[in-house]
Design an enzyme around this catalytic site. Structure first.
Site, short mmCIF file in Angstrom:
data_model
loop_
_atom_site.label_atom_id
_atom_site.label_comp_id
_atom_site.label_asym_id
_atom_site.label_seq_id
_atom_site.Cartn_x
_atom_site.Cartn_y
_atom_site.Cartn_z
N LYS A 110 -2.01 -2.94 7.97
CA LYS A 110 -3.22 -2.56 8.68
C LYS A 110 -3.35 -3.35 9.97
CE LYS A 110 -6.19 -0.93 4.92
NZ LYS A 110 -7.48 -1.16 4.21
N HIS A 128 -3.57 -9.46 3.73
CA HIS A 128 -5.01 -9.53 3.96
C HIS A 128 -5.30 -10.41 5.18
CE1 HIS A 128 -6.13 -8.54 -0.50
NE2 HIS A 128 -5.89 -7.46 0.22
N ARG A 156 0.87 -1.17 0.00
CA ARG A 156 0.00 0.00 0.00
C ARG A 156 0.91 1.23 0.00
NH1 ARG A 156 -1.98 -3.57 3.97
NH2 ARG A 156 -4.07 -4.37 3.54
N TYR A 189 -9.54 -11.11 -6.53
CA TYR A 189 -8.64 -11.05 -7.69
C TYR A 189 -8.91 -12.20 -8.67
CZ TYR A 189 -6.21 -7.35 -5.28
OH TYR A 189 -5.91 -6.16 -4.66
N HIS A 236 -2.49 2.90 -6.00
CA HIS A 236 -3.04 1.67 -5.45
C HIS A 236 -3.29 0.63 -6.54
CE1 HIS A 236 -4.49 -0.38 -1.89
NE2 HIS A 236 -5.57 -0.77 -2.54
N ARG A 262 -0.63 -1.96 -6.71
CA ARG A 262 -0.79 -3.07 -5.76
C ARG A 262 -1.77 -4.11 -6.33
NH1 ARG A 262 -1.04 -4.76 -0.19
NH2 ARG A 262 -3.15 -5.20 0.52
#
Length: 322
Positions: A193, A287, A168, A296, A261, A264
């Site tokens: 995150k 994730h 990110r 994806y 982004h 990514r």
């Protein structure tokens, strides 16, 4: 900010006065944009018109306090029948909750019923990666569009990290002088995150791009300070990278979806197309849930169908897929 004075008949004077106070609060204290305020007021007015028909008279604040979850569901159902999409319905419910919550904080109503209504599920939009060729072109262009050679090298290093490691933008800009990917390093530790840490493989081209930036940079990043620096030596702002990317895609004729982004997204999509498994890609992206990575596969399938329609003789005869 109303659609016209006729809208005022959709509510009693006490509700109209409360709405003025609410909108003033959102504009002056919350500093919401004018477009957001207009949308919120329009959504609440639509609900008030629904209540006028539902109750047989324009509602007063006392009527708002008596609302039940069924009233809100009826409004959403009516909006759905008129063609409103889930995104619009969710925004409208958000505006209603904001207005009723404002009244509740003033001690005028109980807004529990609005909170009991679940917002319509919105279809998840697919990521918009760029092609492998365009991704490489963007990364290369990062080193050629700026007058200052060190700034060009910096932008190229940031974009190389995004596409080469699937970071990110915030993760790339959180790297420090101590954690900078250096020549000979094979992995990079990233804190993503929720404070989750992950290790990503480091391609030689990534560390080479960072080394080139450090060699050209007129400032020396501190060990515990940001690796990527702005023109005056302070931390590099994400907006600067986004602006540079906008210049590049304009020069290259790429769509607005070609954002930092998107690199990514391209990292994940191209790995999947090359045979990478979902679990590995999940780990590389950081994730927490595999479901976030599985989107994806939909991107890859969409690209496959698009290629099929273009290449197959009968595919060219069919209308575009909706």
């Amino acid at each position: 900010m109303t659609d016209g004075d006729s809208l005022l008949v959709s509510a009693r004077p006490d509700v109209n006065a409360a709405m003025d106070d609410w909108l003033d609060h959102l504009g002056s204290e919350r500093r919401l944009a004018d477009k957001t305020l207009i949308a919120y007021e329009r959504d609440v007015r639509q609900f008030l018109r629904f209540l006028t028909n539902h109750l047989g008279a324009p509602p007063a604040i006392s009527d708002l306090s008596d609302l039940k979850p069924l009233d809100f569901r009826g409004f959403l159902a009516e909006r759905r029948r008129s063609g409103a999409e889930s995104r619009s319905l969710a925004r409208g419910l958000s505006g209603l909750r904001s207005f009723l919550g404002f009244l509740e904080r003033r001690g005028e109503i109980n807004a529990t019923a609005a909170g009991a209504v679940r917002a319509p599920r919105q279809p998840r939009s697919l990521p918009k990666p760029v092609s492998a060729g365009d991704a490489m072109t963007l990364v290369d262009a990062g080193s050629g569009l700026d007058e200052e050679p060190w700034i060009a090298a910096r932008n190229a290093a940031v974009l190389t990290l995004l596409y080469g490691c699937g970071l990110r933008l915030s993760e790339a800009l959180s790297l420090t002088g101590r954690t900078a990917p250096r020549k000979g390093a094979q992995t990079l530790l990233i804190r993503g995150k929720g404070g989750r840490e992950r290790i990503v493989p480091l391609l030689p081209v990534v560390s080479e791009a960072v080394e080139a930036y450090l060699a050209a940079c007129p400032y020396v990043p501190e060990a515990d300070g940001p690796l990527f620096l702005g023109a005056r030596g302070g931390p590099l702002s994400p907006r600067v990278v986004q602006y540079a990317m906008a210049r590049m895609r304009s020069a290259l004729g790429l769509p607005d979806s070609a954002t930092p982004h998107a690199l990514r997204h391209s990292f994940a999509t191209h790995l999947l197309a090359g045979g990478g498994d979902l679990r590995t890609i999940q780990e590389l992206l950081g994730h927490a849930s595999l479901s976030s990575t599985q989107i994806y596969t939909q991107v890859d399938t969409a690209r496959l169908l698009e290629s099929y329609d273009k290449a197959h003789p009968r595919g060219r005869d069919r209308p575009p897929r909706g």
